[in-house]
Design a protein around this motif. Structure first.
Motif, short mmCIF file in Angstrom:
data_model
loop_
_atom_site.label_atom_id
_atom_site.label_comp_id
_atom_site.label_asym_id
_atom_site.label_seq_id
_atom_site.Cartn_x
_atom_site.Cartn_y
_atom_site.Cartn_z
N TYR A 134 0.84 -1.19 0.00
CA TYR A 134 0.00 0.00 0.00
C TYR A 134 0.88 1.24 0.00
N ILE A 135 0.27 2.35 -0.43
CA ILE A 135 0.95 3.65 -0.44
C ILE A 135 0.19 4.57 0.49
N ARG A 136 0.93 5.31 1.30
CA ARG A 136 0.29 6.26 2.21
C ARG A 136 1.16 7.50 2.36
N PRO A 137 0.53 8.61 2.80
CA PRO A 137 1.32 9.82 3.03
C PRO A 137 2.36 9.60 4.14
N ALA A 138 3.51 10.21 3.99
CA ALA A 138 4.55 10.13 5.03
C ALA A 138 4.14 11.02 6.20
N LEU A 139 4.43 10.56 7.38
CA LEU A 139 4.14 11.29 8.61
C LEU A 139 5.45 11.64 9.32
N ALA A 148 6.38 10.91 12.19
CA ALA A 148 6.86 9.73 12.92
C ALA A 148 7.65 8.78 12.01
N ASP A 149 7.48 8.91 10.70
CA ASP A 149 8.17 8.05 9.73
C ASP A 149 9.59 8.52 9.41
N ILE A 150 9.94 9.72 9.82
CA ILE A 150 11.19 10.32 9.35
C ILE A 150 12.44 9.47 9.64
N PRO A 151 12.62 8.93 10.84
CA PRO A 151 13.81 8.10 11.05
C PRO A 151 13.85 6.89 10.09
N THR A 152 12.71 6.27 9.88
CA THR A 152 12.63 5.12 8.97
C THR A 152 12.91 5.55 7.54
N ILE A 153 12.31 6.68 7.13
CA ILE A 153 12.51 7.20 5.78
C ILE A 153 14.00 7.48 5.54
N SER A 154 14.63 8.17 6.48
CA SER A 154 16.04 8.53 6.33
C SER A 154 16.91 7.28 6.22
N ALA A 155 16.72 6.32 7.11
CA ALA A 155 17.52 5.08 7.07
C ALA A 155 17.30 4.35 5.75
#
Length: 158
Positions: free
Chosen positions: A3-8, A10-17
């Motif tokens: 699925y695709i969802r907007p980034a939040l 709280a997702d930033i550490p996961t997104i960066s890694a």
């Protein structure tokens, strides 16, 4: 399940890694890992936070509840697109671009990306719209993507 969802936020550490891992592997695969230090700062949690706090928006593509794709944009300009190298060439980037098109409901999307990604962006349907230019010593190109509904409009009018 995917699925695709907007980034939040709280997702930033996961997104960066995820982005750091993806870009490092992609540059290694392309034989230009020496360029990685030029990218790493723009992929840090602080940089992602700054962009998302300054008008950029993003979607995350999840596969089996793991982030494997990311697309970021501001206005009609795509600024970042990444897919886990293990899952590349499976349509994830195309799905993210389609989702962006639906969200923006705009006839065109622009992208300014490193020239090493030319083949990827051409395969997604983008067309080169500028001569090469440098950003932080890295050759870039500007691309244009004509959204499907705009293409249909031109076909009907021809």
């Amino acid at each position: 399940m995917s699925y695709i969802r907007p980034a939040l936020s709280a997702d930033i550490p996961t997104i960066s890694a995820f982005l750091i891992k993806t870009f490092k592997q992609s540059l290694e695969h392309a034989g230009i890992s020496h360029l990685f230090p030029l990218y790493v700062e723009s992929l840090s949690p602080e940089s992602v936070t700054e962009r998302l706090n300054n008008g950029y928006q993003a979607y995350i593509y999840h596969y089996r509840d793991v982030a494997v794709g990311y697309i970021e944009w501001k206005d009609q300009t795509l600024s970042l697109l990444g897919v886990d190298p293990v899952l590349q060439r499976q349509g994830i980037a195309k799905e993210l671009v389609r989702k962006l098109c639906c969200h923006l409901q705009a006839p065109y999307i622009f992208a300014k990306v490193p020239q090493i990604n030319t083949d990827v962006f051409k395969s997604l349907g983008f067309e080169i719209k500028s001569p090469s230019f440098e950003v932080d010593g890295i050759p870039h190109l500007e691309f244009l993507y004509q959204t499907p509904c705009q293409k249909e409009f031109h076909l009907v009018g021809e």
